[in-house]
Design a protein around this motif. Structure first.
Motif: not given
Length: 320
Positions: A254-256, A262-268
């Motif tokens: 989730w780093t971003g 929006l960490g979950w979005l970065w992971t996805l």
């Protein structure tokens, strides 16, 4: 703090929704990406724009097909095989963290849990080949067993490098310990992890167990209807799990920017990029021979993973 029944139910529901939606998105993406890469667009009318509903149409088609159990099959093993293959990745999805707080089950050794339960999925393939009572299915199952034994070791060694670098067996802890330096420092481990995971999933160019030109469809030769569809869903679920694993341990999860909300979005997004790479590998390389498969594992990936593990150990000691 102890988790309430309501919170546990919400997390379980989120994991189930992710497990049902993400593999279908990867499957649809594979169909369309492969079509454009190979210049064969295929069905473009189902659902309207770009044939987006073709995968749903295929699912409806599978539900209408007759469920046939061969007379020579071991009925219990034959019927249980798709469930074993599918449930294994559902359990693995439960421990993958999408953000520091968005995870189905934040267990202390979640990396070990993921590796253990994802390995069970390969048993579904072995059960399918043995239970079918078909010689082509049995040959495919034996190929699958040899492939599982060969590529499980470099997969675990690569993950051990990330665990050693992060100082923990928790996926959440590894993601917290991640720094941009890992993109270079852990690149060999990431390469080993990606190749070994692709082989574990029996994806091209490592699809010898289901080589249609040699063993028809290998362990899946006798499966029809929903049972065959469950194996396809398990394959795409495996891509999702392994892609998210690479995204968390190597790309920082989730780093971003704005990773708090929006960490979950970065992971996805990172996991989706890795899934695209796996799809690209299918389009770009021909199927390996069995001897090439074993040579790559034992003479290529295992030594590279051991060297990377040694480098990581030295780096951890020097920076302690």
């Amino acid at each position: 703090m102890e988790m309430t029944w309501l919170e546990a139910g919400v997390r379980a529901a989120l994991v189930l929704v992710a497990f049902l939606v993400l593999p279908l998105l990867v499957g649809q993406t594979e169909h369309k990406v492969m079509a454009h890469m190979q210049g064969r667009l295929g069905p473009m009318h189902a659902g309207g724009f770009h044939g987006w509903a073709q995968l749903i149409a295929d699912g409806v088609k599978f539900t209408q097909k007759e469920d046939i159990v061969p007379a020579a099959a071991d009925r219990w093993v034959f019927r249980a095989a798709p469930a074993v293959a599918l449930v294994a990745y559902l359990l693995a999805m439960a421990v993958v963290p999408f953000s520091p707080t968005l995870v189905g089950a934040d267990v202390p050794a979640s990396l070990l849990v993921l590796l253990a339960v994802s390995g069970i999925g390969a048993l579904g393939t072995l059960m399918a080949g043995w239970g079918s009572g078909n010689k082509y299915a049995l040959v495919g199952a034996m190929r699958s067993a040899a492939q599982l034994v060969s590529y499980e070791l470099p997969l675990i060694l690569a993950c051990a490098s990330f665990a050693l670098a992060g100082g923990t067996l928790s996926l959440t802890g590894i993601a917290h310990a991640w720094t941009p330096w890992w993109l270079l420092w852990q690149a060999p481990a990431a390469l080993v992890l990606l190749v070994a995971a692709t082989a574990e999933l029996q994806r091209p160019p490592f699809d010898m167990p289901i080589a249609d030109s040699e063993v028809v469809m290998g362990p899946y030769t006798e499966f029809t209807g929903l049972r065959f569809a469950f194996f396809l869903l398990a394959e795409y679920a495996g891509i999702v799990v392994m892609s998210l694993l690479v995204a968390v341990v190597y790309l920082g999860g989730w780093t971003g920017p704005f990773d708090g909300a929006l960490g979950w979005l970065w992971t996805l997004l990172k996991g989706f990029a890795v899934a695209l790479l796996i799809i690209w590998m299918r389009v770009s390389w021909p199927r390996l021979r069995e001897d090439q498969l074993q040579r790559l594992a034992w003479l290529g990936l295992v030594p590279l993973a051991l060297v990377q593990l040694a480098i990581t150990g030295v780096g951890v000691v020097l920076t302690a």
